[in-house]
Design an enzyme around this catalytic site. Structure first.
Site, PDB file in Angstrom:
ATOM      1  N   GLU A  82       9.242 -25.380 -16.829  1.00 58.19           N
ATOM      2  CA  GLU A  82       7.921 -24.816 -16.537  1.00 58.19           C
ATOM      3  C   GLU A  82       7.117 -24.576 -17.809  1.00 58.19           C
ATOM      4  OE1 GLU A  82       7.676 -21.315 -14.098  1.00 58.19           O
ATOM      5  OE2 GLU A  82       9.539 -21.846 -13.045  1.00 58.19           O
ATOM      6  N   ASP A 119      24.355 -18.129 -26.603  1.00 59.63           N
ATOM      7  CA  ASP A 119      25.609 -17.718 -27.228  1.00 59.63           C
ATOM      8  C   ASP A 119      26.774 -17.842 -26.242  1.00 59.63           C
ATOM      9  OD1 ASP A 119      27.008 -16.210 -29.499  1.00 59.63           O
ATOM     10  OD2 ASP A 119      27.421 -14.905 -27.780  1.00 59.63           O
TER      11      ASP A 119
END
Length: 535
Positions: free
Chosen positions: A259, A211
């Site tokens: 990851e 956001d």
């Protein structure tokens, strides 16, 4: 959490995904209390799988006082009790994944709720404390500190951005006073958000929507804006919009996402296309929302320009474009396209704007086929597949802070957040009232109707997933009459949209795959109609 079966192209799914935005509070009510919840979403997962979407983006479902619809987060590791529990969220993520649907959660890094433990501690600790260094506390101006420390305008209607606390200091909030801005120069702020990302990736989410992604970093001096434009000009350094040090934040986030095989989509409102593209470099965000297209009027020339500029600004960094017609902040497509001004601008919102819903619906159907045919990813806001118009929420029921911070002149965003009509039977005491005519839009009434908006979206999303030519790849424009958009995609796919005043002939083709409306008696494409063809 063990991975459940998903399509083999999992690594690049986000480049051409169809993502459905879920505003939990208004999606489906599982316990009958008038508020949407995770139980309601879980019950509707078969509907979403049948619709043909690849992922769900959930607006904030975290613990929140709901001063700004959940974008005032009190705890990122807890689900708000109105929606359910963390265990239910984990079940939802897993059950959706079992249906081939990924989950994207929303992160609000610019600010937290004033009920967040950090802010409560900062208020209790007082001026000069380490706790206050996590935010932007300043003494006021004037003889007795009675004046705000700065002149920055709020993102909500230009209202004040400084609030004074009882000990005399002021704190910064670019949105409401209930949303104090975090200090992104502080290592604890950065560390906490990295840990929150790991928390949700470890629970199986596939991505994160960010956001207000361009607002986090501030000039440490918090200088006045007097004499400056409210938005940054090309090449200009702004005190709090699109600052260069933001990119270090997103590089560190990208390392975490990599990851876990996760992806990011940023909410980035910037007029400078070169600056916008920087967020999409290979070591930063994967995608960002395309607000140029979302706010574009229903005009062939301007739509084509928006499409061309969008593709051009993404090309240098190899990022896919995203396409969206509406979201939880924006006037619904059917209503917007039925007005004299078919563009969108927050500053132009007003009560009582005349709307031709029949015209708007026709255009929204055509716009759906245009959007779903473009290269890249597409986002569908809940209820768009039902053709819902903007609801006129009674003034006494409005909850959006945009309305109140405008002094009551802005109708706010509640009109696009009214609970969805699943059946002709309305929700029990819904948190926002459903209009009396909404049973006509109910999902169960549209199900099986070959002419309904729901059927159009199901068919289009099914073709987009299964037929050759959609998703990634190139776009080439075809010669077309004025007011007509026509382009080819790979494997002979052609999209034609007639925004002119007269019916037009179709280009040579072998198959008409889908139309937003029927051709006329002469086999011509009527005004405000789109088709997909195969050549």
């Amino acid at each position: 959490m063990a991975d459940l079966p998903l399509p083999e192209d999992a690594a690049d799914w986000w480049r051409s995904a169809a993502v459905y935005q879920v505003y939990v509070r208004s999606f489906a009510d599982g316990d009958g209390d008038g508020t949407g919840d995770l139980a309601g979403v879980r019950a509707r997962l078969p509907y979403l799988a049948d619709l043909g979407v690849d992922a769900l983006w959930f607006t904030p479902w975290y613990l929140s006082p709901l001063a700004d619809g959940g974008y005032d987060v009190a705890d990122y590791r807890a689900i708000d009790p109105a929606f359910g529990t963390l265990a239910e969220a984990e079940k939802l993520i897993a059950e959706a994944r079992g249906l081939g649907i990924r989950t994207i959660v929303d992160i609000v890094p610019n600010h937290v709720s004033d009920q967040h433990a950090w802010f409560r501690a900062a208020l209790a600790a007082g001026p000069g404390s380490p706790e206050r260094e996590l935010f932007h506390f300043r003494p006021g101006r004037g003889e007795h500190g009675e004046l705000p420390p700065g002149d920055w305008p709020s993102q909500f209607n230009g209202a004040p951005t400084w609030t004074r606390v009882p000990d005399g200091e002021w704190y910064l909030h670019l949105f409401t006073p209930q949303q104090p801005d975090l200090n992104w120069d502080h290592p604890a702020v950065r560390r906490e958000h990295e840990e929150v990302l790991r928390f949700w990736f470890e629970r199986g989410v596939a991505g994160v929507r960010i956001d207000s992604a361009a607002l986090l970093a501030k000039d440490p001096e918090l200088p006045d804006l007097a004499g400056r434009p409210p938005e940054p000009r090309p090449g200009e350094t702004h005190p709090y919009i699109d600052r260069d040090d933001l990119h270090d934040v997103y590089r560190s986030w990208r390392a975490i996402a990599d990851e876990y095989g996760g992806v990011f989509v940023g909410e980035v409102w910037l007029p400078d296309s070169e600056r916008f593209a920087r967020y999409l470099r290979p070591d930063e965000l994967h995608t960002a929302f395309n607000f140029s297209f979302l706010s574009c009027p229903w005009d062939a020339g301007r739509l084509r320009t928006s499409i061309e500029e969008t593709l051009a600004e993404h090309a240098p960094v190899g990022a896919p474009a995203t396409w969206v017609l509406c979201n939880h902040d924006v006037t619904r497509t059917v209503t917007r396209y039925g007005r004299a001004d078919t563009g969108f601008d927050f500053s132009a919102k007003a009560f009582g704007t005349p709307t031709d819903l029949e015209l708007g619906t026709r255009r929204a159907r055509a716009a759906a086929l245009l959007t779903l045919a473009l290269p890249g990813a597409v986002y569908v806001y809940q209820g768009e597949e039902l053709g819902l118009p903007e609801a006129d929420v009674p003034i006494g029921r409005i909850q959006d802070p945009m309305h109140f911070r405008s002094g009551g002149t802005d109708p706010g965003r509640d009109g696009c957040r009214v609970p969805l009509p699943w059946t002709a039977e309305p929700w029990n005491d819904p948190w926002l009232p459903q209009p009396a005519d909404w049973p006509a839009y109910a999902a169960d009434r549209q199900d099986g109707d070959p002419h309904s908006m729901l059927t159009l979206y199901r068919t289009a999303l099914g073709l987009r997933r299964a037929a050759a030519g959609f998703g990634g790849g190139c776009l080439e424009w075809l010669e077309a009459p004025p007011g007509v958009l026509a382009f080819t995609r790979p494997d002979g796919l052609v999209c034609v949209v007639n925004l002119s005043a007269e019916p037009v002939p179709l280009p040579a083709h072998t198959t008409l795959l889908l139309g937003s409306a029927a051709l006329d008696g002469a086999g011509l494409l009527p005004q405000d109609t789109a088709v997909w063809l195969r050549t």
